[in-house]
Motif scaffolding. Structure first.
Motif, PDB file in Angstrom:
ATOM      1  N   ASP A 135    -102.770 -39.855  10.139  1.00  0.00           N
ATOM      2  CA  ASP A 135    -103.724 -39.120  10.237  1.00  0.00           C
ATOM      3  C   ASP A 135    -102.817 -37.593   9.546  1.00  0.00           C
ATOM      4  O   ASP A 135    -103.038 -37.318   9.003  1.00  0.00           O
ATOM      5  CB  ASP A 135    -103.528 -39.099  11.925  1.00  0.00           C
ATOM      6  CG  ASP A 135    -104.783 -39.973  12.126  1.00  0.00           C
ATOM      7  OD1 ASP A 135    -105.319 -40.351  11.155  1.00  0.00           O
ATOM      8  OD2 ASP A 135    -104.742 -40.086  13.530  1.00  0.00           O
ATOM      9  N   ARG A 161    -104.691 -45.828   8.731  1.00  0.00           N
ATOM     10  CA  ARG A 161    -104.009 -46.066   8.512  1.00  0.00           C
ATOM     11  C   ARG A 161    -103.749 -46.995   7.286  1.00  0.00           C
ATOM     12  O   ARG A 161    -105.123 -47.505   6.648  1.00  0.00           O
ATOM     13  CB  ARG A 161    -102.612 -46.525   9.061  1.00  0.00           C
ATOM     14  CG  ARG A 161    -103.073 -48.191   9.988  1.00  0.00           C
ATOM     15  CD  ARG A 161    -101.466 -48.731  10.291  1.00  0.00           C
ATOM     16  NE  ARG A 161    -102.073 -49.907  10.397  1.00  0.00           N
ATOM     17  CZ  ARG A 161    -100.922 -50.199  11.550  1.00  0.00           C
ATOM     18  NH1 ARG A 161     -99.694 -49.898  11.980  1.00  0.00           N
ATOM     19  NH2 ARG A 161    -100.878 -51.902  11.614  1.00  0.00           N
ATOM     20  N   HIS A 162    -102.550 -46.562   6.218  1.00  0.00           N
ATOM     21  CA  HIS A 162    -103.063 -46.651   5.320  1.00  0.00           C
ATOM     22  C   HIS A 162    -101.083 -47.511   5.140  1.00  0.00           C
ATOM     23  O   HIS A 162    -100.332 -46.965   5.268  1.00  0.00           O
ATOM     24  CB  HIS A 162    -102.662 -46.144   3.741  1.00  0.00           C
ATOM     25  CG  HIS A 162    -104.109 -45.372   3.768  1.00  0.00           C
ATOM     26  ND1 HIS A 162    -105.489 -45.980   3.223  1.00  0.00           N
ATOM     27  CD2 HIS A 162    -104.703 -43.945   4.159  1.00  0.00           C
ATOM     28  CE1 HIS A 162    -106.112 -45.664   3.195  1.00  0.00           C
ATOM     29  NE2 HIS A 162    -105.811 -44.037   3.375  1.00  0.00           N
ATOM     30  N   VAL A 179    -103.432 -34.587   2.236  1.00  0.00           N
ATOM     31  CA  VAL A 179    -104.014 -35.016   1.217  1.00  0.00           C
ATOM     32  C   VAL A 179    -105.469 -34.586   1.129  1.00  0.00           C
ATOM     33  O   VAL A 179    -105.795 -33.827  -0.043  1.00  0.00           O
ATOM     34  CB  VAL A 179    -104.018 -36.434   0.866  1.00  0.00           C
ATOM     35  CG1 VAL A 179    -104.914 -36.817  -0.040  1.00  0.00           C
ATOM     36  CG2 VAL A 179    -103.056 -37.111   1.214  1.00  0.00           C
ATOM     37  N   SER A 180    -106.251 -33.997   2.389  1.00  0.00           N
ATOM     38  CA  SER A 180    -106.887 -34.066   2.240  1.00  0.00           C
ATOM     39  C   SER A 180    -107.457 -32.159   2.230  1.00  0.00           C
ATOM     40  O   SER A 180    -108.239 -31.743   1.511  1.00  0.00           O
ATOM     41  CB  SER A 180    -107.836 -34.057   3.438  1.00  0.00           C
ATOM     42  OG  SER A 180    -108.140 -35.753   3.566  1.00  0.00           O
ATOM     43  N   LYS A 230    -107.398 -43.459  -2.286  1.00  0.00           N
ATOM     44  CA  LYS A 230    -107.705 -44.182  -1.002  1.00  0.00           C
ATOM     45  C   LYS A 230    -108.700 -43.018   0.056  1.00  0.00           C
ATOM     46  O   LYS A 230    -108.945 -43.589   1.238  1.00  0.00           O
ATOM     47  CB  LYS A 230    -106.306 -44.550  -0.264  1.00  0.00           C
ATOM     48  CG  LYS A 230    -105.655 -45.466  -1.238  1.00  0.00           C
ATOM     49  CD  LYS A 230    -104.162 -45.895  -1.245  1.00  0.00           C
ATOM     50  CE  LYS A 230    -103.938 -46.849  -2.172  1.00  0.00           C
ATOM     51  NZ  LYS A 230    -102.434 -47.211  -0.927  1.00  0.00           N
ATOM     52  N   VAL A 231    -107.899 -41.771   0.659  1.00  0.00           N
ATOM     53  CA  VAL A 231    -108.173 -40.917   1.391  1.00  0.00           C
ATOM     54  C   VAL A 231    -109.440 -40.372   1.097  1.00  0.00           C
ATOM     55  O   VAL A 231    -110.393 -40.620   2.311  1.00  0.00           O
ATOM     56  CB  VAL A 231    -107.279 -39.770   1.456  1.00  0.00           C
ATOM     57  CG1 VAL A 231    -108.092 -38.822   2.412  1.00  0.00           C
ATOM     58  CG2 VAL A 231    -106.154 -40.200   1.720  1.00  0.00           C
ATOM     59  N   PRO A 290    -112.540 -43.189   4.055  1.00  0.00           N
ATOM     60  CA  PRO A 290    -111.602 -41.858   5.274  1.00  0.00           C
ATOM     61  C   PRO A 290    -111.967 -42.217   6.722  1.00  0.00           C
ATOM     62  O   PRO A 290    -110.815 -41.279   7.185  1.00  0.00           O
ATOM     63  CB  PRO A 290    -113.339 -41.051   4.998  1.00  0.00           C
ATOM     64  CG  PRO A 290    -114.112 -41.735   4.798  1.00  0.00           C
ATOM     65  CD  PRO A 290    -113.725 -43.038   3.278  1.00  0.00           C
ATOM     66  N   ILE A 347    -103.465 -42.832  -3.526  1.00  0.00           N
ATOM     67  CA  ILE A 347    -103.638 -42.202  -1.988  1.00  0.00           C
ATOM     68  C   ILE A 347    -104.394 -40.839  -2.277  1.00  0.00           C
ATOM     69  O   ILE A 347    -105.256 -41.058  -1.160  1.00  0.00           O
ATOM     70  CB  ILE A 347    -102.533 -41.303  -1.703  1.00  0.00           C
ATOM     71  CG1 ILE A 347    -102.358 -40.946  -0.270  1.00  0.00           C
ATOM     72  CG2 ILE A 347    -101.998 -40.585  -2.223  1.00  0.00           C
ATOM     73  CD1 ILE A 347    -102.363 -42.445   0.565  1.00  0.00           C
ATOM     74  N   GLU A 348    -104.894 -40.452  -3.009  1.00  0.00           N
ATOM     75  CA  GLU A 348    -106.012 -39.251  -3.098  1.00  0.00           C
ATOM     76  C   GLU A 348    -107.286 -40.121  -3.292  1.00  0.00           C
ATOM     77  O   GLU A 348    -108.245 -39.659  -2.099  1.00  0.00           O
ATOM     78  CB  GLU A 348    -105.891 -38.456  -4.616  1.00  0.00           C
ATOM     79  CG  GLU A 348    -104.946 -37.247  -4.457  1.00  0.00           C
ATOM     80  CD  GLU A 348    -103.904 -37.998  -5.437  1.00  0.00           C
ATOM     81  OE1 GLU A 348    -104.100 -36.968  -5.978  1.00  0.00           O
ATOM     82  OE2 GLU A 348    -103.849 -38.929  -4.854  1.00  0.00           O
ATOM     83  N   LYS A 401    -103.148 -37.976   5.755  1.00  0.00           N
ATOM     84  CA  LYS A 401    -104.543 -38.438   5.528  1.00  0.00           C
ATOM     85  C   LYS A 401    -105.163 -36.253   5.502  1.00  0.00           C
ATOM     86  O   LYS A 401    -105.878 -36.351   4.495  1.00  0.00           O
ATOM     87  CB  LYS A 401    -105.409 -38.827   6.249  1.00  0.00           C
ATOM     88  CG  LYS A 401    -106.027 -39.919   6.474  1.00  0.00           C
ATOM     89  CD  LYS A 401    -106.205 -41.339   7.863  1.00  0.00           C
ATOM     90  CE  LYS A 401    -107.905 -40.801   7.310  1.00  0.00           C
ATOM     91  NZ  LYS A 401    -108.370 -41.714   8.487  1.00  0.00           N
ATOM     92  N   LYS A 402    -104.494 -35.753   6.581  1.00  0.00           N
ATOM     93  CA  LYS A 402    -104.822 -34.340   7.103  1.00  0.00           C
ATOM     94  C   LYS A 402    -104.529 -34.353   5.662  1.00  0.00           C
ATOM     95  O   LYS A 402    -104.705 -32.847   4.951  1.00  0.00           O
ATOM     96  CB  LYS A 402    -103.833 -34.110   7.384  1.00  0.00           C
ATOM     97  CG  LYS A 402    -104.500 -32.427   8.037  1.00  0.00           C
ATOM     98  CD  LYS A 402    -104.342 -31.905  10.002  1.00  0.00           C
ATOM     99  CE  LYS A 402    -104.361 -29.945   9.689  1.00  0.00           C
ATOM    100  NZ  LYS A 402    -104.588 -29.460   8.746  1.00  0.00           N
TER     101      LYS A 402
END
Length: 632
Positions: free
Chosen positions: A248, A291-292, A254-255, A282-283, A287, A279-280, A251-252
């Motif tokens: 998370d 996890r990645h 990147v988002s 993937k996110v 969504p 990674i952009e 992800k935050k």
């Protein structure tokens, strides 16, 4: 102005270029490889790894054809793993993590062994044409190289631009190297269709700043498997890799910063690889993924730098550092090199023949990322085929074309030429309909004789090949002819959890039992195995074991392949007026006219061509030929 003459001219010194130059030189024609920086021949500009699912088979096929990649991999590999070993042998994938410095050193050493190959450091700026035919190249420094065939393997250099964040892209073929703009403009000026793709790399980090107590160690396999069959290189000691997970926190970050991404912010128009996303991507695309997975892979034996596999990105440098520090084990990480995206020209590969020669420009061959592929192995596979065909053109011989049932390289090239690409192409086992025939263990048996018979193995390689094939035949004959008794093998069978014998049985029948191994049967036998067991080349027993264990399935697959080959014998003329074949659908006429398939089997694989269209195509072709005969 200086003028030089060669038979084959190879432009570019990456994986495709090294294989093309090596193949042409082994075929005995005078070859030159021209590249802007000779110190970067064979450079691993992305992940320093060779192989994987399907890709590992390609690497072994390149080696079986006499290529460079297998030897360079063995000489530089610092971790080896056989992927998919829990599944059937048709999808096993050898993979090696390599030392980024040792690999290009090994490539250069192998190239320097070739007497027919010269290397020259320059930037090629233009082609020299005589009518529609290419007859050479010109360099930025004013030198003209004349030749019968030219192979272009420019990778990401054609109008390449590197992107980090929303800053204006920097012209570059790789970080620190200038793009090739003049050559790209010259190729486009010839009327060739051109498009844009993108790829990218992740950041690198200092391993000394990783908390290894918070990541999972991943050691290599302790198995004696090599990529190279014709020459054994000294293999370095193995090193571990590590696995961790981004969740998370990453992800935050990147988002929150997607608007700063070159790709998602609109700076890049080219399409990237679906199966190796940033990674952009993937996110955005996943969504709900909790996890990645992230792999920390060593760059070499004499550096602490780690490659962060799974985090390819075009975000700004400060954002990259921020999202790295959200990952377990990397909270205090030091970034040594930022990731970036690179956008570049490619030429849609429907413009090629299966020999990788341009349909519109005789003597000009393309190989590697210029054809819309991604990956070292895909580039090497195209390079070796293009180099072979360039040499055969010089020698006035028929093209060298691999079928889909003959090699993954054949699948790769047929997919490119027949189906085209709308994203960077990457090989998978699922792309091959005959993958039980196309195993990593039998690459030498499949392709070595073909290479030998076409004169594209060195004399030394041909000798080693003949000896290896002789060993395999002797082992096969031993298993078919030898009878084993309960006294010989019952203890072995008990250990394998298999039923004991009630009487003598042929060794081949025992080998087909689950968990019974070829080497164990040879060792358990009271029969004198003689030359069968003594000094066998690496991989011989594995190849024989898989072939015999699965020979029923393999036989059925070969029957299917034979039926496809019969279809391939129906050749299609290059000047067929597809637009006039009104019994075909409009879509089929458009696509067949654009791709110009060389055989009926290739036409059958063109997307959008229906079974009804194929039936009508047969009738139209026969009618067209009849009209030609009447007219003449």
């Amino acid at each position: 102005m200086m003028e030089v003459r060669y038979d084959v001219i190879v432009v570019g010194g990456g994986h495709a270029g090294a294989e093309a130059a090596s193949a042409a030189a082994r075929a005995g024609v005078k070859t030159v490889l021209i590249t802007p920086d000779l110190s970067r021949i064979g450079q691993m500009s992305c992940n320093p790894a060779i192989g994987g699912i399907a890709k590992g088979v390609v690497a072994r096929e390149v080696d079986a054809l006499g290529g460079v990649m297998g030897r360079a991999t063995d000489a530089s590999r610092i971790q080896f793993r056989m992927l998919n070993r829990s599944k059937g042998p048709a999808v096993w994938g050898p993979r090696a993590q390599c030392d980024r410095t040792l690999y290009p050193v090994a490539v250069r050493r192998v190239l320097d062994e070739l007497e027919s190959l010269d290397l020259f450091q320059e930037m090629v700026s233009d082609l020299v044409l005589e009518g529609p035919k290419v007859i050479g190249v010109r360099t930025r420094g004013g030198i003209t190289f004349y030749g019968t065939a030219v192979v272009i393997t420019t990778g990401t250099f054609l109008r390449g631009r590197i992107h980090m964040g929303q800053q204006t892209g920097i012209g570059a073929g790789r970080a620190g190297e200038a793009p090739s703009v003049a050559l790209a403009e010259g190729l486009e000026g010839l009327g060739l269709e051109v498009a844009r793709f993108k790829t990218g790399t992740p950041p690198r980090i200092d391993g000394r700043s990783v908390d290894f107590d918070r990541v999972e160690r991943q050691d290599g396999d302790d198995v004696a498997i090599r990529f190279a069959a014709y020459r054994e290189e000294e293999v370095p000691d193995q090193r571990p890799c590590w696995v961790t997970w981004a969740s998370d926190g990453l992800k935050k970050v990147v988002s929150d910063n997607l608007h700063k991404s070159a790709l998602h912010g609109g700076e890049i128009s080219g399409r990237g690889p679906r199966y190796c996303p940033s990674i952009e991507d993937k996110v955005v695309r996943f969504p709900n993924a909790p996890r990645h997975q992230v792999f920390l892979e060593p760059e070499g034996l004499h550096t602490t730098e780690l490659y962060v596999n799974g985090l390819s990105t075009s975000l700004p440098i400060d954002v990259q550092r921020e999202f790295l520090q959200t990952i377990p084990g990397l909270e205090n990480v030091v970034m040594t090199k930022a990731g970036y995206a690179i956008e570049y020209d490619y030429f849609p590969p429907h413009q090629l023949r299966h020999s990788l020669e341009l349909k519109a420009i005789p003597g000009l061959f393309f190989a590697g990322q210029i054809n819309g592929t991604t990956g070292y192995e895909e580039a090497a596979g195209q390079g070796v085929v293009a180099g072979i065909n360039a040499a055969l053109k010089v020698r006035g011989e028929d093209p060298f074309v691999l079928r889909r049932d003959q090699a993954y390289i054949g699948v790769l090239i047929d997919d490119l030429v027949t189906r085209g690409v709308d994203e960077p192409y990457r090989l998978f086992t699922s792309r091959a309909e005959f993958r039980l025939l196309l195993r990593q263990d039998n690459a030498v048996r499949r392709l070595g004789p073909v290479a030998r018979d076409r004169g594209i193995l060195s004399a030394e390689q041909a000798i080693v090949l003949n000896d290896r094939l002789g060993q395999e035949e002797r082992v096969i004959a031993w298993f078919r002819d030898t009878t084993l008794t309960p006294a010989d093998v019952d203890p072995l069978l008990a250990e394998a959890g298999s039923e004991p014998l009630s009487g003598p049985v042929r060794a081949i029948q025992l080998l087909k039992r689950p968990r019974v191994r070829a080497r164990d049967l040879l060792g358990a036998s009271s029969v004198d195995v003689g030359m069968v067991e003594k000094d066998l080349a690496t991989g011989v027993l594995t190849a024989v074991e898989v072939e015999l264990k699965y020979e029923g399935y393999v036989g059925r697959e070969r029957e299917r392949a034979s039926r496809l080959e019969e279809q391939s014998k129906l050749l299609l003329d290059h000047d067929l007026p597809y637009h006039e074949f009104v019994t075909l659908s409009y879509e089929s006429r458009e696509k067949l006219s654009r791709i110009q398939p060389e055989t009926f089997a290739q036409a059958a694989r063109v997307p959008g061509v229906s079974p009804a269209d194929l039936q009508n195509l047969l009738l139209e072709v026969r009618r067209n030929r009849s009209e030609k005969c009447v007219g003449s």
